[in-house]
Design an enzyme around this catalytic site. Structure first.
Site, PDB file in Angstrom:
ATOM      1  N   HIS A  98      28.291 -20.955 -56.375  1.00 31.74           N
ATOM      2  CA  HIS A  98      28.497 -19.517 -56.615  1.00 31.74           C
ATOM      3  C   HIS A  98      28.088 -19.057 -58.006  1.00 31.74           C
ATOM      4  CE1 HIS A  98      30.936 -18.786 -52.940  1.00 31.74           C
ATOM      5  NE2 HIS A  98      31.190 -20.074 -53.085  1.00 31.74           N
TER       6      HIS A  98
ATOM      7  N   LYS B 210      36.232  -5.157 -61.263  1.00 29.06           N
ATOM      8  CA  LYS B 210      35.920  -6.571 -61.012  1.00 29.06           C
ATOM      9  C   LYS B 210      36.605  -7.359 -62.109  1.00 29.06           C
ATOM     10  CE  LYS B 210      31.415  -5.333 -61.321  1.00 29.06           C
ATOM     11  NZ  LYS B 210      30.519  -5.838 -60.295  1.00 29.06           N
TER      12      LYS B 210
ATOM     13  N   LYS C 275      29.814  -9.907 -67.079  1.00 29.89           N
ATOM     14  CA  LYS C 275      29.811  -8.715 -66.226  1.00 29.89           C
ATOM     15  C   LYS C 275      29.666  -7.436 -67.056  1.00 29.89           C
ATOM     16  CE  LYS C 275      32.697 -10.913 -62.637  1.00 29.89           C
ATOM     17  NZ  LYS C 275      31.897 -10.855 -61.395  1.00 29.89           N
TER      18      LYS C 275
ATOM     19  N   THR D  38      29.745  -8.868 -54.576  1.00 28.46           N
ATOM     20  CA  THR D  38      29.962  -8.393 -53.214  1.00 28.46           C
ATOM     21  C   THR D  38      30.556  -6.988 -53.236  1.00 28.46           C
ATOM     22  OG1 THR D  38      31.999  -9.683 -53.257  1.00 28.46           O
ATOM     23  CG2 THR D  38      30.163 -10.601 -52.020  1.00 28.46           C
TER      24      THR D  38
ATOM     25  N   LYS E  84      30.260  -3.261 -51.013  1.00 25.53           N
ATOM     26  CA  LYS E  84      31.390  -2.446 -50.541  1.00 25.53           C
ATOM     27  C   LYS E  84      31.207  -0.988 -50.953  1.00 25.53           C
ATOM     28  CE  LYS E  84      34.126  -6.560 -50.969  1.00 25.53           C
ATOM     29  NZ  LYS E  84      34.936  -7.387 -51.879  1.00 25.53           N
TER      30      LYS E  84
HETATM   31  C1  26M Z   1      37.520 -23.286 -61.745  1.00 29.75           C
HETATM   32  C2  26M Z   1      38.243 -24.262 -62.385  1.00 29.75           C
HETATM   33  C3  26M Z   1      39.575 -24.075 -62.678  1.00 29.75           C
HETATM   34  C4  26M Z   1      40.186 -22.898 -62.273  1.00 29.75           C
HETATM   35  C5  26M Z   1      39.471 -21.939 -61.629  1.00 29.75           C
HETATM   36  C6  26M Z   1      38.130 -22.126 -61.364  1.00 29.75           C
HETATM   37  C7  26M Z   1      37.362 -21.085 -60.684  1.00 29.75           C
HETATM   38  C8  26M Z   1      37.973 -20.200 -59.824  1.00 29.75           C
HETATM   39  C9  26M Z   1      37.247 -19.213 -59.218  1.00 29.75           C
HETATM   40  C10 26M Z   1      36.009 -20.968 -60.890  1.00 29.75           C
HETATM   41  C11 26M Z   1      35.283 -19.998 -60.262  1.00 29.75           C
HETATM   42  C12 26M Z   1      35.912 -19.103 -59.424  1.00 29.75           C
HETATM   43  O1  26M Z   1      35.268 -18.105 -58.807  1.00 29.75           O
HETATM   44  C13 26M Z   1      33.977 -17.802 -59.178  1.00 29.75           C
HETATM   45  C14 26M Z   1      33.533 -16.630 -58.391  1.00 29.75           C
HETATM   46  O2  26M Z   1      34.317 -15.822 -57.911  1.00 29.75           O
HETATM   47  N1  26M Z   1      32.250 -16.522 -58.226  1.00 29.75           N
HETATM   48  C15 26M Z   1      31.706 -15.381 -57.549  1.00 29.75           C
HETATM   49  O3  26M Z   1      31.476 -15.720 -56.200  1.00 29.75           O
HETATM   50  C16 26M Z   1      31.103 -14.571 -55.473  1.00 29.75           C
HETATM   51  C17 26M Z   1      30.981 -14.965 -54.009  1.00 29.75           C
HETATM   52  O4  26M Z   1      29.884 -15.782 -53.809  1.00 29.75           O
HETATM   53  C18 26M Z   1      29.805 -13.991 -56.015  1.00 29.75           C
HETATM   54  O5  26M Z   1      29.552 -12.793 -55.342  1.00 29.75           O
HETATM   55  C19 26M Z   1      29.925 -13.718 -57.518  1.00 29.75           C
HETATM   56  O6  26M Z   1      28.701 -13.322 -58.044  1.00 29.75           O
HETATM   57  C20 26M Z   1      30.420 -14.957 -58.218  1.00 29.75           C
HETATM   58  O7  26M Z   1      30.679 -14.696 -59.591  1.00 29.75           O
END
Ligand code: 26M
Length: 822
Positions: A363, A556, A562, A667, A671
């Site tokens: 992601h 967001k 961002k 995303t 929306k």
């Molecule tokens: C990692 C390690 C420890 C604690 C938390 C994390 C972690 C949690 C969520 C790392 C990343 C996380 O999410 C990243 C995220 O939301 N990425 C987004 O994913 C979306 C769906 O694919 C994309 O639309 C976004 O561009 C992207 O930033």
């Protein structure tokens, strides 16, 4: 139309409040005379839950009986939001429920608002998982989600004196949507050590012994599809001390207190969702969460497979496991461990099964988000898994060496183990090596993965291992539920709600772009939605906003990449410009409401500083009589899924302005456009494909391109850079303490002026400001604006989550929908 397919006797029973009254009077033990809104919510939810359970049981039986290949979606996050409204719409009884509740003196909206969001996620990644579940059920795929049942979801945000304050989100009390399965438990091991022994065939085997045991308990959540009988399952694991351990040894030794402490320590594993978004910090508890959840899920999946008595080689024909980011990568190692240590398969045979089973979705390309775990930490917590990782790495590197005998550097570049101090396990590399497909979430993102982060792996495995599946959103929640009037208007023109199941049918809307009555209706609906948001803003912030103003929204997670700072600097620029205008000039200004929302990770100081600046600017601007209605700045506290459902339909323009090349997909951009808002954005993530679909005349793009970023950063580094003069004027105002103590914001300004402007705020500032002037101009021509809005919605079919789900099913999972025509 789902609503129309409900048989009359059933409708009648609901109209007579039969199910509702039964639950209020018996399940809740209340009388109808002291039934408040909360009880009305519970009664309604329980009545709908009964309907879901019946279809859910049938679906599970059907899936077991036909024994087709199933998909397992492993995600540490499921950002579900509320369930009742969605359940009513999916089942097709919302109108009946509305009438029934109204008879008893309740407004259905107030009842729906009683529900607490299920906020088991940070942002886009967690919401994508929730959209997957909705879509997989709607399309009748036999699919399960596996996650953690956190006691605390993402924190609630309050704004106190302009600062973010985090409040724990204890959400589990009276949650009618989960079913504890106390009989479904798995013992999960940690720590201990590995012993070698000779098995009965004379083979040397490994056994992981003497660890600490924690119990995983299953909680199931039914996932209904829209207008289908399929109701899939989301299984969330909760941790508990294993009973054998707890009671007797310590209790008998008279050590009750320490026995309780052990119990609490075990329960800590599933206690809290880590609130970091795109940031990795190697905390042991986080690794424990990951293993606990992977091991419980794998045990469950393997147990289900073994009941069918099939040969192991058939495992990948029955099971597809999708890894939502690297968080579940240990599942790869766990399956290999089960196959070789428990089931006695040979290494190669096992590894072949493993790689055919898994797919991995990446992601992000942000380097700080890539998961790495320290080898000593893993050695201690999961000694057998570390051995297996080393072995996987050895075989992998041997094969690479054979293929590229003259490339000495490639081995250290692609090794799963980073040779640092301490050594680190690179989880993304492990995920690639253990999967048969790796995908990115938008075209640009997938291209960048192949040309940068995973370049060497493309060389090793060839380009076919890597693919793109551009993200989407479920039109059920993000159009029909969030914007029922727009959905109804479209249905009226298209002769029904089929577009909710095949969003490409929206293209038929374009034929009405010149239809006067239709356009008027469209405009009225946007205005109603803006009024609804204005009421929310009034109720939560006390500020009045003018519904005729241009609503400009950025909601967001708060993150430097961002670039909410770019937005607020743009707002300050606008404010300073207005202050410098004559009365005559002011008459030409298009009134604006700049709306922000989003949470900062609790330890992310720069993000918190941005929130503070936004709130201080709001304070100054909103009270300035020279500005009046021309500009208002609003920070909506505690942005979450249910607030997004109010905000998305109410925007005129929304901001998707990440530094080019940094946003995987985004995303919310989809929306907003699906709800008739236009967007201002950079050439990043899915913005590029949105532009391709809706046409560049319908979007406001600005800024440097991804291909220029590296060079620009270089120039900053070598001091070849002059702050944009308009941004300088903004910084001067900040430094004149116009928005509070300048010291509070010095880290923010100096990151741009002095520390290399990593996110290129200054480089894009002029183009951003100019593009906003074009937005103002376009907004003054309401007729043309409306045409852009309608045309864009008509062309959004591609971004349905159903298209996404079908692409995963075809190109990664190789699964078929299960026919439900009874
Ligand atoms: C990692 C390690 C420890 C604690 C938390 C994390 C972690 C949690 C969520 C790392 C990343 C996380 O999410 C990243 C995220 O939301 N990425 C987004 O994913 C979306 C769906 O694919 C994309 O639309 C976004 O561009 C992207 O930033």
């Amino acid at each position: 139309n789902v609503e129309a397919s409900i048989p009359e006797p059933l409708r009648e029973a609901w109209r007579e409040h039969k199910y509702f009254v039964r639950h209020v009077e018996t399940t809740l033990a209340r009388s109808l005379y002291n039934c408040d809104e909360l009880a009305a919510y519970s009664g309604t939810a329980l009545a709908f839950r009964d309907r879901l359970i019946i279809e859910w049981n049938k679906t599970q039986q059907r899936q077991t009986f036909t024994d087709q290949k199933r998909v397992y979606y492993l995600s540490l996050e499921f950002l579900m939001g509320r369930t009742l409204d969605n359940a009513m719409l999916n089942v097709g009884l919302k109108d009946v429920a509305r009438d029934g509740l109204s008879d008893l003196g309740f407004r259905i909206e107030d009842v729906i608002n009683q529900e607490h969001d299920a906020a088991l996620g940070n942002g886009g990644l967690g919401r994508l998982a929730a959209c997957f579940l909705d879509s997989m059920a709607t399309l009748n795929y036999p699919a399960w989600g596996y996650g953690l049942r956190y006691r605390y979801g993402i924190f609630k945000q309050e704004i106190v004196n302009g600062y973010q304050v985090e409040i724990p989100d204890y959400w589990l009390d009276n949650n009618p949507w989960e079913f504890p399965r106390h009989e479904i438990t798995v013992d999960i091991q940690f720590y201990g050590n590995v012993k070698k022994y000779q098995d009965e065939n004379g083979r040397i085997s490994n056994s992981w012994e003497d660890g600490e045991i924690v119990q995983a308990i299953a909680y199931d959540v039914p996932i209904p599809g829209y207008g289908t009988k399929t109701t899939n399952n989301l299984r969330l694991w909760s941790s508990k001390a294993s009973s054998g351990e707890f009671d007797f040894q310590k209790f008998n030794a008279g050590d009750y207190e320490s026995a309780v402490a052990d119990q609490q320590r075990a329960e800590t594993i599933s206690a809290v969702l880590y609130p970091n978004d795109n940031l990795e910090r190697g905390k042991e508890l986080r690794l424990k969460q990951q293993y606990f959840w992977c091991a419980a899920s794998l045990f469950d999946i393997v147990r289900r497979f073994k009941k069918t008595k099939r040969a192991w080689a058939e495992f990948p024909d029955q099971v597809a496991i999708q890894l939502n980011d690297t968080h579940p990568t240990l599942a790869i190692v766990e399956l290999q461990r089960i196959l070789i240590d428990k089931e006695g398969l040979e290494w190669d045979e096992a590894w072949n099964i493993v790689t055919k089973t898994f797919g991995y979705t990446n992601h992000t390309v942000l380097p700080e988000a890539l998961e790495k775990w320290s080898v000593p930490l893993m050695q201690n917590l999961l000694p057998r898994h570390l051995q297996i990782i080393y072995e996987v790495n050895l075989f992998f590197l041997q094969s690479v060496e054979k293929r590229f005998p003259n490339d000495r550097d490639i081995l250290s570049r692609v090794s799963i183990i980073e040779e640092s101090h301490p050594k680190m396990v690179r989880m993304a590399y492990l995920a690639i090596i253990g999967s048969h497909k790796v995908n990115g979430v938008a075209e640009l993102h997938s291209d960048l993965l192949k040309s940068t982060l995973f370049k060497d792996f493309v060389k090793i495995y060839g380009p076919d291992r890597f693919t793109n599946v551009t993200n989407g959103i479920t039109p059920r929640r993000w159009l029909h539920q969030a914007n029922p009037r727009l959905s109804a208007l479209i249905a009226e023109k298209l002769g029904g709600y089929d577009f909710l199941k095949d969003l490409t049918l929206l293209d038929k809307v374009e034929a009405f772009v010149d239809d006067k009555a239709f356009r008027e209706e469209w405009a009225v609906i946007k205005r109603e939605n803006k009024l609804r948001l204005a009421r929310h803003i009034k109720a939560t912030t006390g500020f009045d906003v003018n519904p005729n103003a241009l609503f400009d929204v950025q909601v967001k997670r708060i993150h430097e990449y961002k670039r909410q700072q770019l937005n607020i600097f743009g707002v300050i620029h606008r404010y300073l410009s207005i202050k410098a205008m004559s009365a005559e000039e002011k008459k030409k200004v298009v009134p604006r409401v700049s709306i922000f929302g989003g949470k900062a990770a609790p330890g992310y100081w720069m993000a918190k500083t941005i929130i503070h600046l936004i709130n201080n600017v709001a304070d100054v601007v909103n009270k300035d009589p020279e500005v009046g209605d021309l500009l208002k700045v609003i920070f909506i506290a505690d942005y979450n899924v249910s607030k997004a459902e109010i905000i998305c339909p109410a925007s005129d323009i929304s901001e998707h302005i990440s530094t080019a090349g940094t946003e995987g997909s985004g995303t919310s951009n989809m929306k907003f456009v699906l709800n008739g808002g236009l967007i201002i954005g950079t050439c990043d993530g899915a913005n590029i494909e949105i532009t391709r679909e809706i046409g560049e005349q319908n979007i406001f793009l600005f800024g440097n391109l991804a291909e220029d970023v590296e060079d620009l950063r270089h120039r900053h580094f070598y001091g070849d850079f002059k702050l944009d003069p308009q941004l300088e004027r903004v910084f001067d105002a900040i430094k004149d303490n116009v928005f509070g103590d300048k010291a509070d914001f010095s880290a923010l300004t100096s990151s741009i002026e002095e520390h290399g402007d990593y996110y290129l705020v200054s480089d894009d500032f002029n183009s951003y400001i100019t593009t906003h002037e074009m937005v103002d101009e376009a907004f003054q021509n309401q007729e043309e604006w409306l045409a852009k809005s309608i045309t864009s919605v008509a062309r959004m079919g591609f971004f349905s989550m159903d298209r996404v789900t079908n692409e995963y099913a075809d190109s990664i999972w190789n699964v078929e929908p299960l026919d439900v025509t009874d």
